[in-house]
Design a protein around this motif. Structure first.
Motif, PDB file in Angstrom:
ATOM      1  N   PRO A   1      27.165  51.699 -31.720  1.00 23.94           N
ATOM      2  CA  PRO A   1      27.869  51.416 -30.358  1.00 23.94           C
ATOM      3  C   PRO A   1      27.671  49.711 -30.042  1.00 23.94           C
ATOM      4  N   ALA A   2      28.936  49.360 -29.671  1.00 28.01           N
ATOM      5  CA  ALA A   2      28.966  47.780 -29.098  1.00 28.01           C
ATOM      6  C   ALA A   2      29.817  47.584 -28.102  1.00 28.01           C
ATOM      7  N   ASP A   3      29.511  47.031 -27.468  1.00 32.51           N
ATOM      8  CA  ASP A   3      30.313  46.206 -26.305  1.00 32.51           C
ATOM      9  C   ASP A   3      31.210  45.805 -26.532  1.00 32.51           C
ATOM     10  N   LEU A   4      32.832  45.940 -25.903  1.00 33.07           N
ATOM     11  CA  LEU A   4      33.009  45.315 -26.049  1.00 33.07           C
ATOM     12  C   LEU A   4      33.632  43.785 -25.312  1.00 33.07           C
ATOM     13  N   GLY A   5      32.877  43.588 -24.437  1.00 32.36           N
ATOM     14  CA  GLY A   5      32.459  42.032 -24.234  1.00 32.36           C
ATOM     15  C   GLY A   5      31.997  41.002 -25.955  1.00 32.36           C
TER      16      GLY A   5
END
Length: 345
Positions: free
Chosen positions: A101-105
């Motif tokens: 999982p990764a935040d698009l920010g």
């Protein structure tokens, strides 16, 4: 030109450099499009002219400067942000991946910088699922940023049809997983190199035709029992028996393929809005298939990549955020804190 009004200053050159297509937008200080370019100078074509990393980098630089020369000459020093296969290990330079999982920010924090004459190009990383069943995407990450700026419901799933369709699972701006389906590539291979291609005539359209619906129905009724490979062959005996016109074969096969993808993928799709982000050539058919499967669909324009690139550029500080009182366009969003539109798509 995309804008015939008074001249506005350029703030960003945004590139979506895919495998087969090069798209570029010149954006003003609110993220609105001033001009655009679309050519067949995809990464596959450019990299095919080189036999080393150095020569390949020079080929990408030359192509970029040739296609964007008028913008670069008129707006010297304008920032350049690029997503897509130009950032792959056989592209301009390897921009790497963020693990899901990764935040698009986080995209803005991991840009790869490459020189291009008097310009500097910033490459956006892709996303990678590093699990027993690994997966990768590159280019779609900025489309996700753009899609989030358009769908106020905050979709739990974004579907991006294409050569390799992506089904992305989201929790706000956080990508929690995704799956790739080779539907578009399989369709191209079948319609070019298979025994079905010898019978098919004409070009497929973009509308939901009777033959496309017939393919959806066949896959829905018999796909579980017979499997996609067996159903695809039915196009041949149906045509030989005169029960499927040669001009309908492409649409029928499209229905089988899209139907199989959508039916299987919806099984693992959480309830809620599904955002559909794709070109007009596939948007209507995927929307029809998704809604038949019970999904609540919101369509997102195919220029989501431009809006997403603008959002990443804002987060990275490559461009200056417009004043809060200005009437910024939907492109004026950052992936970490998207501003959503209220009007229906």
């Amino acid at each position: 030109m995309a804008d015939d009004g008074p001249r506005r200053d350029a703030a960003l050159v945004a590139l979506d450099w895919g495998t087969t297509t090069f798209r570029a937008w010149l954006l003003d200080g609110t993220g609105s499009v001033l001009d655009s370019v679309r050519t067949a100078d995809g990464a596959l074509t450019v990299s095919g002219r080189s036999d080393s990393a150095r020569v390949r980098a020079l080929a990408f630089e030359e192509t970029f400067r040739r296609l964007c020369r008028s913008w670069l000459d008129e707006h010297p020093g304008v920032p350049v942000l690029c997503a897509g296969m130009a950032g792959s290990n056989h592209g301009w330079a390897d921009a790497g991946y963020l693990d899901v999982p990764a935040d698009l920010g986080e995209l803005a924090e991991h840009l790869t910088v490459v020189p291009a004459g008097e310009s500097v190009v910033h490459l956006v990383p892709g996303l990678r699922v590093d699990r027993p069943d690994p997966d990768v995407l590159r280019g779609e990450e900025v489309q996700l940023v753009g899609a989030l700026s358009e769908v106020p419901e905050g979709p739990a799933t974004v579907v991006l049809p294409g050569t390799h369709s992506k089904w992305v699972r989201l929790d706000g701006t956080r990508v929690t997983g995704f799956t790739t389906a080779m539907t578009g590539e399989l369709y191209g291979l079948l319609m070019r190199d298979s025994i079905l291609a010898r019978l098919a005539t004409g070009e497929p359209g973009t509308a939901v035709t009777e033959a496309f619906t017939r393919g959806l129905d066949a896959e829905d009724a018999r796909g579980e029992e017979r499997g996609l490979a067996a159903l695809l062959f039915t196009a041949r005996p149906l045509a030989l028996a005169g029960r499927l016109d040669p001009s309908e074969i492409a649409d029928y096969v499209s229905g089988l393929l899209v139907g199989s993808e959508v039916r299987h993928m919806l099984r693992g799709t959480p309830a809620g809005v599904v955002a559909l982000c794709g070109p007009p050539a596939t948007e209507h058919r995927y929307r029809f298939a998704l809604e038949r499967g019970g999904a609540s669909v919101r369509t997102v324009g195919e220029d989501a990549a431009a809006r997403g690139l603008w959002g990443v550029a804002l987060s990275a500080g490559l461009v200056v955020r417009p004043p809060a009182t200005s009437s910024a366009t939907p492109a004026s969003t950052s992936p970490g804190n998207p501003t959503r539109k209220d009007q229906p798509v």
